[in-house]
Design an enzyme around this catalytic site. Structure first.
Site, PDB file in Angstrom:
ATOM      1  N   GLU A  42     -18.322  -6.534   2.969  1.00  0.00           N
ATOM      2  CA  GLU A  42     -17.728  -6.122   4.246  1.00  0.00           C
ATOM      3  C   GLU A  42     -18.567  -6.694   5.377  1.00  0.00           C
ATOM      4  O   GLU A  42     -19.783  -6.787   5.280  1.00  0.00           O
ATOM      5  CB  GLU A  42     -17.664  -4.595   4.325  1.00  0.00           C
ATOM      6  CG  GLU A  42     -16.637  -4.041   3.368  1.00  0.00           C
ATOM      7  CD  GLU A  42     -16.623  -2.528   3.300  1.00  0.00           C
ATOM      8  OE1 GLU A  42     -17.068  -1.873   4.248  1.00  0.00           O
ATOM      9  OE2 GLU A  42     -16.156  -2.013   2.274  1.00  0.00           O
ATOM     10  N   LYS A  54     -21.484   3.916  -6.216  1.00  0.00           N
ATOM     11  CA  LYS A  54     -20.579   4.267  -7.309  1.00  0.00           C
ATOM     12  C   LYS A  54     -20.673   3.275  -8.472  1.00  0.00           C
ATOM     13  O   LYS A  54     -20.566   3.652  -9.633  1.00  0.00           O
ATOM     14  CB  LYS A  54     -19.133   4.379  -6.801  1.00  0.00           C
ATOM     15  CG  LYS A  54     -18.443   3.048  -6.577  1.00  0.00           C
ATOM     16  CD  LYS A  54     -16.947   3.195  -6.425  1.00  0.00           C
ATOM     17  CE  LYS A  54     -16.273   1.902  -6.034  1.00  0.00           C
ATOM     18  NZ  LYS A  54     -16.246   0.842  -7.032  1.00  0.00           N
ATOM     19  N   ALA A  65     -36.600  -3.838   3.189  1.00  0.00           N
ATOM     20  CA  ALA A  65     -36.916  -2.417   3.033  1.00  0.00           C
ATOM     21  C   ALA A  65     -36.147  -1.629   4.082  1.00  0.00           C
ATOM     22  O   ALA A  65     -35.881  -2.132   5.172  1.00  0.00           O
ATOM     23  CB  ALA A  65     -38.410  -2.209   3.203  1.00  0.00           C
ATOM     24  N   PHE A  73     -16.285 -10.426  -5.021  1.00  0.00           N
ATOM     25  CA  PHE A  73     -17.694 -10.320  -4.611  1.00  0.00           C
ATOM     26  C   PHE A  73     -17.866 -10.296  -3.095  1.00  0.00           C
ATOM     27  O   PHE A  73     -18.986 -10.420  -2.610  1.00  0.00           O
ATOM     28  CB  PHE A  73     -18.499 -11.480  -5.213  1.00  0.00           C
ATOM     29  CG  PHE A  73     -18.485 -11.481  -6.720  1.00  0.00           C
ATOM     30  CD1 PHE A  73     -19.367 -10.683  -7.434  1.00  0.00           C
ATOM     31  CD2 PHE A  73     -17.569 -12.251  -7.415  1.00  0.00           C
ATOM     32  CE1 PHE A  73     -19.341 -10.656  -8.824  1.00  0.00           C
ATOM     33  CE2 PHE A  73     -17.528 -12.228  -8.800  1.00  0.00           C
ATOM     34  CZ  PHE A  73     -18.414 -11.437  -9.507  1.00  0.00           C
ATOM     35  N   LYS A 119     -23.596  -0.322   7.049  1.00  0.00           N
ATOM     36  CA  LYS A 119     -24.373  -1.517   7.372  1.00  0.00           C
ATOM     37  C   LYS A 119     -23.761  -2.140   8.627  1.00  0.00           C
ATOM     38  O   LYS A 119     -22.734  -1.652   9.109  1.00  0.00           O
ATOM     39  CB  LYS A 119     -24.380  -2.504   6.206  1.00  0.00           C
ATOM     40  CG  LYS A 119     -23.002  -3.039   5.855  1.00  0.00           C
ATOM     41  CD  LYS A 119     -23.142  -4.141   4.843  1.00  0.00           C
ATOM     42  CE  LYS A 119     -21.878  -4.953   4.778  1.00  0.00           C
ATOM     43  NZ  LYS A 119     -22.036  -6.219   4.129  1.00  0.00           N
ATOM     44  N   ASP A 126       0.853  -1.189   0.000  1.00  0.00           N
ATOM     45  CA  ASP A 126       0.000   0.000   0.000  1.00  0.00           C
ATOM     46  C   ASP A 126       0.883   1.230   0.000  1.00  0.00           C
ATOM     47  O   ASP A 126       1.981   1.217   0.561  1.00  0.00           O
ATOM     48  CB  ASP A 126      -0.931   0.015   1.217  1.00  0.00           C
ATOM     49  CG  ASP A 126      -2.183   0.832   0.958  1.00  0.00           C
ATOM     50  OD1 ASP A 126      -3.260   0.238   0.750  1.00  0.00           O
ATOM     51  OD2 ASP A 126      -2.085   2.086   0.944  1.00  0.00           O
ATOM     52  N   ASN A 164     -23.647  -6.026  -9.130  1.00  0.00           N
ATOM     53  CA  ASN A 164     -23.910  -4.976  -8.143  1.00  0.00           C
ATOM     54  C   ASN A 164     -25.137  -4.154  -8.526  1.00  0.00           C
ATOM     55  O   ASN A 164     -25.934  -3.779  -7.662  1.00  0.00           O
ATOM     56  CB  ASN A 164     -22.678  -4.072  -7.976  1.00  0.00           C
ATOM     57  CG  ASN A 164     -21.711  -4.656  -6.962  1.00  0.00           C
ATOM     58  OD1 ASN A 164     -21.908  -5.778  -6.492  1.00  0.00           O
ATOM     59  ND2 ASN A 164     -20.683  -3.926  -6.621  1.00  0.00           N
ATOM     60  N   CYS A 216     -19.487   0.630  -2.537  1.00  0.00           N
ATOM     61  CA  CYS A 216     -19.629  -0.075  -3.824  1.00  0.00           C
ATOM     62  C   CYS A 216     -20.903   0.265  -4.588  1.00  0.00           C
ATOM     63  O   CYS A 216     -20.828   0.822  -5.686  1.00  0.00           O
ATOM     64  CB  CYS A 216     -19.556  -1.581  -3.598  1.00  0.00           C
ATOM     65  SG  CYS A 216     -17.928  -2.100  -3.066  1.00  0.00           S
ATOM     66  N   LYS A 271     -19.284  -8.271 -12.884  1.00  0.00           N
ATOM     67  CA  LYS A 271     -19.207  -7.557 -11.600  1.00  0.00           C
ATOM     68  C   LYS A 271     -20.140  -6.347 -11.570  1.00  0.00           C
ATOM     69  O   LYS A 271     -20.926  -6.168 -10.641  1.00  0.00           O
ATOM     70  CB  LYS A 271     -17.754  -7.136 -11.333  1.00  0.00           C
ATOM     71  CG  LYS A 271     -17.571  -6.324 -10.075  1.00  0.00           C
ATOM     72  CD  LYS A 271     -17.925  -7.083  -8.807  1.00  0.00           C
ATOM     73  CE  LYS A 271     -18.028  -6.153  -7.617  1.00  0.00           C
ATOM     74  NZ  LYS A 271     -18.400  -6.801  -6.385  1.00  0.00           N
TER      75      LYS A 271
END
Ligand code: NAD
Length: 479
Positions: free
Chosen positions: A154, A282, A271, A151, A339, A30, A227, A279, A223
């Site tokens: 998180e 965007k 709901a 896929f 989430k 990184d 999404n 992800c 991909k």
């Protein structure tokens, strides 16, 4: 196999650690020196189940960390690119991080490497990657390029990686196909799952991970389309929730009824306040722009985005209706992450909602099990406080808002909660409770796609329809 993974974020770090777990020698790279220093010291910069154990298991043995792309390319046969591909101002994916990495790889290649695009990218990125490598001096016979979209989700990233529904490998030549197949062989032949030390999986998992081999362009499309489809499912059920709310039906019953059709399935039919995260927002936008570039107007995706944005506004309207005015009101907010089970706050609906509430003059006391440090970096105001538990957040507040679906928020001690709030109003953006349960515990309970539940002992006659403009049901309180 010697593997380099460039980018040690949510995807790159999990991929690097899991490749080491599969028996490969991995260098995780990184450009963020602080992140690499943390990792070298054995600390894990993101909240993800099993990640600390695996870093600990392999660090300094099969897993090393570096800030040098050159070193990584030099020491590996396969180079995975896992840097960010954020949304640009025009909605398309900003591929400048991918390009920068490609330039660095090109100047470091000496012998043959397979360069694998794992970041989520628009179709034809492999072509651009190939051109960039050539333009920057890599010899045509010194590399091939492949696509291997990721896929993982998180919160369950490690088990998603090790127990995938399917692996997708996009290759245009035999060398890439053979190298990628051998990297994933412990999963595709099931040998990893037979190891005693294997990370356990609860639920159904394939005995051997299925692998789908396509050309690079098809893998890239898989991909984005996946999404976009999942985001569409969320917007679809939210749109139906709005109808359910108007007529006084219960969206949870409707979802269960729809989802039990095996052609539809129950997942992603919850709901709520809409999708967020780094992800879906965007990727749906980027896929819509990809379509535009192909002279196809993907109006369906435009609607998915519109419904998602509207869901936030509708929730805010619920808060305003429940509280009449917001200025000076104290709100206990449960959840900051986009989430549950993650500390990721990127594009979090919770943060968007909190920002509007603060602008409108409310005070917020927020609690999240792990996302508070990250939220503090972006929610810069003196009208937000952070609590150490849900009850402290709710203490003395005019209403409790549930914005993230953490499991612990679905298991609150309602009696205790009732005893600490100033007014017993809960506005639940994640439908974590049954309305009658909340009303019986003494709360006026607003949720998504269901009638407002009002304890029988409270008499705001006519209010539910005129003020809330939502249908309401009364329930006797317990005790
Ligand atoms: N987060 C997810 O749940 C998820 C799931 C599937 C796919 N993806 C995709 O994977 C990609 C990465 O996502 P993420 O969430 O891991 O992003 P992230 O922002 O968490 O990580 C990206 C990392 O790349 C590093 N980086 C940037 N430029 C670099 C360079 N030149 N050299 C070395 N490192 C560099 C950054 O410092 C950062 O640590 C994105 O395309 C995303 O859409 C993400």
């Amino acid at each position: 196999m010697r593997i380099a993974v460039i980018g040690s974020g949510y995807v790159g770090l999990v991929a690097a650690v899991c490749f080491a777990e599969l028996g490969h020698d991995v260098l995780s790279v990184d450009s963020d020196h602080d992140k690499i220093a943390l990792l070298r010291g054995g600390q894990v910069p993101i909240h993800e189940r099993f990640l600390p154990e695996l870093v600990n298991r392999h660090r300094g043995k099969r897993l090393c960390f570096s800030t040098s792309v050159t070193e990584a390319v030099d020491q590996s046969d396969a180079v995975f690119i896992t840097v960010g591909t954020p949304q640009s101002e025009t909605g398309e994916a900003d591929l400048s991080f991918v390009e920068a990495v490609a330039q660095e790889i090109a100047s470091a290649i000496s012998d043959f490497k397979v360069i694998i695009e794992k970041s989520t990218v628009p179709v034809r990125t492999c072509e651009s990657l190939r051109k960039t490598l050539l333009l920057n001096g890599a010899r045509p016979d010194s590399f091939s390029v492949a696509s291997n979209p990721e896929f993982l989700r998180e919160g369950t990233a490690v088990t998603d990686f090790l127990y995938p529904d399917r692996l997708v490998i996009g290759v245009d030549d035999a060398a890439s196909a053979s190298l990628l197949s051998s990297i994933y062989r412990p999963l595709t032949d099931g040998s990893y799952y037979r190891q005693e030390s294997a990370i356990p999986f609860v639920g159904y998992a394939h005995a051997q991970a299925p692998i789908i081999v396509t050309d690079t362009k098809s893998a890239e499309l898989i991909k984005h389309a996946s999404n976009a489809f999942l985001a569409m499912k969320i917007s679809f059920i939210n749109a139906v929730a709005n109808i359910a709310e108007f007529v006084g039906a219960d969206i949870e019953q409707v979802s269960a009824g729809i989802g039990s059709d095996s052609r539809i399935g129950t997942k992603f039919l919850n709901a709520g306040i809409g999708y967020g995260g780094s992800c879906f927002p965007k990727d749906v936008q980027a896929f819509r722009v990809v379509a535009e570039h192909c002279n196809y107007e993907f109006g369906l995706l435009t609607e998915v985005i519109r419904v998602n944005a509207e869901q936030r506004s509708r929730f805010l309207k619920k808060v305003r209706n429940a509280l009449w005015t917001l200025r000076g009101k104290r709100l206990g907010v449960l959840g900051l992450a986009f989430k549950g089970d993650t500390d990721d706050i990127r594009e979090s609906p919770a943060l968007e909602i909190i920002s509007v509430l603060l602008k409108e003059g409310a005070y917020v006391c927020a609690y999240d099990p792990v996302a508070i440090p990250k939220a503090k970096e972006v929610l810069d105001t003196n009208r937000i406080f952070y609590a150490t538990d849900p009850y402290t957040a709710a203490s003395g507040c005019d209403a409790v808002l549930i914005l993230t679906e953490w499991k612990q928020f679905a298991q609150l001690d309602l009696e205790k909660l009732r005893s600490v709030v100033k007014h017993p109003i809960v506005i639940d953006g994640r439908n974590l409770y049954r309305p009658q349960e909340m009303a019986r515990a003494g709360f006026v309970y607003h949720s998504i796609g269901r009638p407002v539940a009002i304890p029988e002992c409270m008499s705001f006659d006519g209010e539910s329809d005129s003020m809330h403009r939502e249908s309401a049901i009364r329930f006797a309180t317990t005790g």
